[in-house]
Design an enzyme around this catalytic site. Structure first.
Site, PDB file in Angstrom:
ATOM      1  N   GLY A 153       5.560 -17.865 -11.443  1.00 14.87           N
ATOM      2  CA  GLY A 153       5.684 -16.506 -11.939  1.00 14.87           C
ATOM      3  C   GLY A 153       7.085 -15.945 -11.904  1.00 14.87           C
ATOM      4  O   GLY A 153       8.074 -16.608 -12.245  1.00 14.87           O
ATOM      5  N   ILE A 154       7.183 -14.683 -11.484  1.00 15.22           N
ATOM      6  CA  ILE A 154       8.457 -13.978 -11.454  1.00 15.22           C
ATOM      7  C   ILE A 154       9.451 -14.683 -10.537  1.00 15.22           C
ATOM      8  O   ILE A 154      10.627 -14.844 -10.879  1.00 15.22           O
ATOM      9  CB  ILE A 154       8.248 -12.522 -10.992  1.00 15.22           C
ATOM     10  CG1 ILE A 154       7.439 -11.736 -12.030  1.00 15.22           C
ATOM     11  CG2 ILE A 154       9.580 -11.831 -10.751  1.00 15.22           C
ATOM     12  CD1 ILE A 154       7.021 -10.347 -11.563  1.00 15.22           C
ATOM     13  N   VAL A 177       4.069 -17.537   4.405  1.00 23.29           N
ATOM     14  CA  VAL A 177       4.570 -16.288   4.986  1.00 23.29           C
ATOM     15  C   VAL A 177       3.556 -15.615   5.904  1.00 23.29           C
ATOM     16  O   VAL A 177       3.908 -14.648   6.594  1.00 23.29           O
ATOM     17  CB  VAL A 177       5.035 -15.292   3.899  1.00 23.29           C
ATOM     18  CG1 VAL A 177       6.141 -15.909   3.043  1.00 23.29           C
ATOM     19  CG2 VAL A 177       3.866 -14.811   3.043  1.00 23.29           C
ATOM     20  N   TYR A 211      -3.685  -3.873  -2.323  1.00 26.43           N
ATOM     21  CA  TYR A 211      -2.438  -4.286  -2.970  1.00 26.43           C
ATOM     22  C   TYR A 211      -1.508  -3.089  -3.099  1.00 26.43           C
ATOM     23  O   TYR A 211      -0.322  -3.162  -2.755  1.00 26.43           O
ATOM     24  CB  TYR A 211      -2.725  -4.887  -4.348  1.00 26.43           C
ATOM     25  CG  TYR A 211      -1.480  -5.339  -5.058  1.00 26.43           C
ATOM     26  CD1 TYR A 211      -0.903  -6.573  -4.771  1.00 26.43           C
ATOM     27  CD2 TYR A 211      -0.858  -4.539  -6.009  1.00 26.43           C
ATOM     28  CE1 TYR A 211       0.258  -6.991  -5.405  1.00 26.43           C
ATOM     29  CE2 TYR A 211       0.299  -4.937  -6.651  1.00 26.43           C
ATOM     30  CZ  TYR A 211       0.850  -6.163  -6.347  1.00 26.43           C
ATOM     31  OH  TYR A 211       2.006  -6.571  -6.980  1.00 26.43           O
TER      32      TYR A 211
END
Length: 253
Positions: free
Chosen positions: A16-17, A57, A149
């Site tokens: 993705g980004i 993470v 989110y």
């Protein structure tokens, strides 16, 4: 920010980004490493010439091990982009949503904190460098089907503001990237207005290259979200976005 002379780590850079920004930094002339969980994606990026490091993470030991491995290979590291994240639907009428909430906060907010904690001392010792966090337009204009989110990304924004204040005078800059919906990872199927990835990345790199680099990287497509409260459009836009609650199982009709 001189994009041609950086040594950059993109945590969450395997898709993705993140992957696109890693490629853009490399194309600009920077040395780029990527971190992520997907072994095949890491192998593919290594095949493109990136140094690739496994990192989860949500796991303290994994982040520490990745930091040690990255700094052993790149002691000159001066830029860390932390953007690992998940987007999960939640029906708040069903207590079972809590598992998704826990995963979301642990990845998006606490994952960001873990990465920042791992690399901030290194950059402070250098007396120069940049930390880049990634929040979201949803941090400023919630999307009701994804409440945790929104909350986690609002937390990233607030944490970034505090980090910038605490690092003032150290030589370490703190930049917040605020993406809108971008046509990657299936976003284009959910949101026909999602920005094309190529155009989004081009605009981001242009903003990063400004002197001085803005504290917030706001592409044109996210400003409606970022400034909704200031512009008096917040309530109407949240009500409009609440129509998407029909996406939740059992909410159709």
């Amino acid at each position: 920010m001189d994009l041609s002379k950086r040594t950059v780590l993109v945590v969450g850079g395997t898709s993705g980004i993140g992957r696109e920004l890693a490629r853009r930094f490399a194309a600009a002339g920077s040395t780029v490493a990527v971190g992520g969980r997907d072994p095949q994606a890491l192998a593919d990026l290594a095949g493109e010439g990136f140094d690739a490091f496994a990192v989860d993470v949500t796991d303290d030991a994994s982040v520490t091990a990745a930091r040690d491995a990255v700094l052993a290979r790149h002691p000159e590291l001066d830029t860390v982009v932390t953007m690992s994240g998940v987007m999960l639907l939640e029906d708040l009428r069903d207590p079972a949503h809590f598992a998704a909430a826990r995963t979301t906060v642990d990845t998006n907010l606490l994952g960001t904190v873990r990465v920042l904690d791992a690399f901030t001392p290194h950059l402070v010792r250098r007396g120069a460098g940049t930390l880049v966090t990634v929040s979201s337009g949803i941090a400023f204009l919630p999307f009701p089907p994804m409440p945790s989110y929104a909350a986690s990304k609002a937390g990233v924004h607030a944490y970034t503001e505090a980090l910038r204040a605490q690092l003032a005078g150290t030589g370490v800059g703190v930049v917040e990237l605020v993406p809108p919906a971008v046509a990657t990872a299936g976003q284009e199927r959910v949101n026909p207005h999602a920005l094309p990835l190529d155009g989004f990345a081009t605009e981001v790199m242009e903003l990063l290259a400004q002197d001085p680099t803005p504290h917030e990287i706001l592409v044109e497509g996210v400003r409606t979200h970022r400034w909704a409260e200031r512009d008096g459009t917040y309530d109407a836009l949240v009500a409009q976005r609440a129509r998407a609650l029909s996406m939740l199982p059992g909410r159709q009709g």
